[in-house]
Design an enzyme around this catalytic site. Structure first.
Site, short mmCIF file in Angstrom:
data_model
loop_
_atom_site.label_atom_id
_atom_site.label_comp_id
_atom_site.label_asym_id
_atom_site.label_seq_id
_atom_site.Cartn_x
_atom_site.Cartn_y
_atom_site.Cartn_z
N ASP A 291 0.54 6.43 -0.35
CA ASP A 291 0.33 5.61 -0.05
C ASP A 291 -1.15 4.24 -0.13
OD1 ASP A 291 0.27 3.10 1.89
OD2 ASP A 291 0.87 3.70 3.59
C1 BGC Z 1 1.47 0.61 3.69
C2 BGC Z 1 1.93 0.26 2.62
C3 BGC Z 1 2.07 -0.60 1.95
C4 BGC Z 1 0.79 -0.32 1.06
C5 BGC Z 1 0.71 -1.01 -0.37
C6 BGC Z 1 -0.73 0.26 2.70
O1 BGC Z 1 -1.64 0.00 3.76
O2 BGC Z 1 1.03 1.76 4.27
O3 BGC Z 1 2.82 0.59 4.01
O4 BGC Z 1 3.51 -0.08 1.02
O5 BGC Z 1 -0.36 -0.29 1.63
O6 BGC Z 1 0.64 -2.40 -0.14
#
Ligand code: BGC
Length: 745
Positions: A291
């Site tokens: 993530d």
């Molecule tokens: C979120 C993810 C997301 C990623 C990319 C993160 O802050 O937890 O779910 O896919 O950002 O945008």
């Protein structure tokens, strides 16, 4: 270095034509298998180029659309970045892809990712809402359409589905999942993976899916986002992990690690999860991405002393790609050279990335997803909008409807539309609305006006803001409502009040909205409330005040029109809750499949498992939802009454439409294993059927419960069944009292 897109396109075409027997990355195109091509390429890569493939950077947004930070552009040019997210549109991805293919030594195409969560430009209801449709085919179609639109804009990869089971509505990301039930969560996860990926990833209208956030992110203590998770191994195995395994079985190509720790080990550095379980036991062969900066966060977690150690722990745990943290880029080379990270682990990671690019067809044609003509044709097209409207209607849950307040009768001469969200546009889209455009959304107020026409006076008053204490708008609201033939209250949360980093401790309607609803309802006009929100709210006050409540969630681009379809009876609400609505925050976590305890509530007895000030029961249970007709259940049969291990049992029930309109019911089947080597939940969903019945029509509905449905993680750590009595419950919600039983010999 500015170079127009047109120049790039021409240059690139020349390149492709000139090297017609070579694909991107200068590899022989025909003949050799994807596997061979990946190996050939891997053999030619330097360590830096390999680490580059393991690095994902974001584009940012300017007024005109996405732009790439100059530093990241340099990284793309020098082969230090193998994937990009938040860059979209056919022309912009073509521009970036041209740089990767033309200007890097090996010409390896970029992978473009994006959070295509519930639609791309045509926005569908938020995932929690969609799950309330209990319509797996519709959910799959919504993901399919999202993929078609995203792929036409140059995207190859969505960071979805989010398959985190969530039992705590304080957690804002409950809006992104499929609710609280693991069994249903598995079915919906499979549908979404199939929808995004289709049968053939090399088709230019399919994209790779990503099961996230691995794992147990929804178990954040007290519902506070990113907070610690500490669940038992049993709860992990039985509740949180199955939807991820369902994704693997459905062929999901990528996994995203979660931000949280589980019992002391942050998921991004969790070897047990990422390697032993995912690649070992589940035999997953795809790509694992972190993530957003979750490698860097291993330091504040207290799991690594510095970024170098964080990167080392992540890669050794099984992470293949670093999202946005730049940790692999800055530290991995030295660690490989010193032998702290084996080159074989790097090769394994790069292989999974190149394999995905190969399977997407990018080595044959890196520009196959950047198609301006297709983009124009499919994005936000009429067919997609019609699908979005249809699934929005199926997702909305009629929570109460005393005196058949809804639908409003034909021939209204005046209608008061009141509330802070009546004119909302972007809020209808909900959080994570990708490339959806709030400007294109028809508000509820506008949709009402268009529906009722000139014969009905629409009196609009905002009443109050979504939050804040101001009551100066109450007077106008009461004036509008007084004497109106009917009143439509439009209440709820702003879209930013749920989703990531949007936890709340108070789940009442924000601000003074309850006061507004109570004041309006006291006028005694036929009053219905429509709610826009991304999580279960504690609606005890609203429920006491108004006769009808339609939970519309955040229903997407066509949400305003879909709400109006239901309010005026052009269609009937089709949703059933996939998450429990508590009476009070103090009851949380509250979910239907709890354990019985040794002291279940009996009448008013004091020394039982209860509260002094609130019943144990929810305000609206899992599975609940009304429509414009009613259904009766009878003749529950379980056949045979006793079975041998390994044999199935058939449950039959008769369902009748007892109302005056055609309607759809979601017939639900729950099971309880009465006594076992470990305690079992009071009910567990094991099947459902969505059926449509004409007035007066009745139909038998059958469920076949096989050995898999009776199995659980036994005391000895194996999955299987145990002999004894099972209870079966069938009905229109998890609170049904219609029950039967059978014995497993
Ligand atoms: C979120 C993810 C997301 C990623 C990319 C993160 O802050 O937890 O779910 O896919 O950002 O945008």
């Amino acid at each position: 270095m500015a170079c127009s897109t047109r120049t790039m396109v021409v240059a690139c075409l020349v390149l492709l034509v000139a090297g017609s027997s070579l694909g991107a990355a200068g590899l022989p195109a025909g003949g050799s298998s994807a596997e061979d091509r990946v190996e050939e390429l891997l053999a030619r890569m330097t360590l830096d180029e390999k680490i580059g493939q393991m690095t994902l950077f974001t584009s940012t947004w300017a007024q005109t659309g996405p732009v790439m930070d100059a530093g990241y552009l340099d990284h793309i040019r020098s082969g230090k970045c193998g994937a990009v997210f938040n860059a979209l549109t056919a022309s912009y991805t073509r521009y970036l892809q041209t740089i990767a293919v033309r200007e890097t030594r090996l010409g390896i195409p970029l992978l473009f990712g994006y959070d295509v969560i519930h639609g791309h430009r045509t926005i569908f209801p938020i995932p929690l809402a969609e799950s309330c449709s209990w319509d797996l085919a519709a959910i799959e179609r919504a993901a399919r359409i999202a993929a078609i639109e995203a792929a036409a804009e140059g995207l190859h990869w969505t960071f979805a589905p989010m398959v985190d089971i969530a039992r705590d509505p304080r957690w804002g990301r409950i809006s992104e999942g499929a609710g609280e039930d693991t069994w249903l969560g598995c079915r919906i996860a499979e549908a979404r993976v199939k929808g995004f990926q289709g049968d053939d990833l090399s088709r230019p209208d399919t994209i790779a899916a990503c099961a996230k956030h691995f794992a147990a992110y929804g178990g954040a203590q007290a519902g506070r986002d990113y907070h610690t998770v500490d669940v038992s191994d049993r709860t992990l195995e039985e509740v949180y992990l199955p939807p991820f395994q369902a994704c693997v079985r459905a062929g999901v190509r990528t996994f995203m690690t979660a931000f949280n720790e589980i019992a002391g080990i942050p998921c991004t550095g969790h070897r047990g999860l990422l390697t032993s379980l995912l690649r070992g036991r589940w035999a997953f062969t795809g790509l694992v991405v972190t993530d957003y900066t979750s490698i860097n966060e291993l330091v504040p977690h207290g799991f690594a002393a510095d970024l170098a150690e964080a990167g080392q722990k992540a890669v050794l745990a099984g992470v293949d790609m670093d999202m946005q943290g730049g940790v692999f880029m800055n530290h991995l080379r030295r660690q490989v050279e010193s032998g702290d990270v084996p080159l074989a682990r790097i090769d394994e990671a790069v292989r999974s990335i190149l394999r995905l690019k190969a399977d997407l067809g990018l080595f044959d044609d890196p520009f196959r997803y950047c198609d301006e003509a297709r983009e124009k044709r499919v994005v936000f097209c009429a067919r997609h909008q019609a699908e979005a409207r249809a699934i929005a209607r199926k997702s909305m849950v009629l929570l109460k409807n005393d005196g058949a307040t809804l639908p409003f009768p034909p021939g209204l001469r005046s209608l008061a539309v009141i509330g802070p969200l009546a004119e909302a546009q972007v809020d209808l889209l909900g959080n994570w609305h990708g490339a959806g455009d709030g400007g294109k959304v028809v508000s509820i107020l506008q949709a009402v006006r268009e529906r009722v026409g000139p014969g009905c006076e629409v009196r609009y008053a905002k009443g109050c803001e979504v939050d804040g204490k101001g009551r100066s708008g109450f007077r106008a609201a009461l004036e509008a409502a007084r004497g109106a033939d009917a009143v439509l209250l439009v209440l709820g949360e702003r879209e930013t009040m749920s989703g990531e980093a949007a936890s709340r401790t108070d789940l009442d309607l924000p601000g003074v909205q309850n006061d507004l609803a109570e004041a309006v309802a006291r006028l005694g006009r036929p009053t219905a409330a429509v709610l826009l929100n991304g999580r279960p709210l504690t609606l005890t006050r609203l429920d006491a005040a108004v006769p009808a409540i339609l939970e519309a969630w955040f229903p997407g681009s066509l949400g305003g029109r879909a709400i109006v379809d239901l309010v005026f009876g052009d269609a009937a609400p089709g949703g059933r809750l996939t998450v429990t609505f508590p009476r009070s925050v103090g009851q949380i976590p509250l979910y239907y499949n709890m354990k019985n305890t040794g002291r279940p509530v009996v009448g008013e007895e004091k020394y039982t498992s209860r509260y002094l000030d609130c019943p144990n029961t929810p305000l609206y249970p899992f599975g609940h939802g009304l429509t414009y007709t009613t259904f009766a259940y009878d003749s529950l049969h379980v056949d045979p009454p006793a079975i041998d291990a390994g044999k199935p049992v058939t449950v039959t029930v008769n369902v009748r439409n007892t109302g005056k309109r055609t309607g759809e019911e979601v017939v639900q089947c729950y099971l309880r294993d009465v006594a076992a080597s470990v305690t079992r939940p009071v009910r567990e969903l094991k099947g459902f059927r969505r059926i449509r019945l004409e007035p007066g029509e009745s139909r038998p509905v059958e469920f076949l419960l096989g050995p898999g449905d009776l199995a659980f993680l036994r005391e000895d750590g194996t999955w299987g069944t145990e002999p004894g009595e099972f209870k079966v419950f069938v009905g229109g919600s998890s609170a049904t009292t219609l029950e039967g039983s059978f014995t497993l010999r």
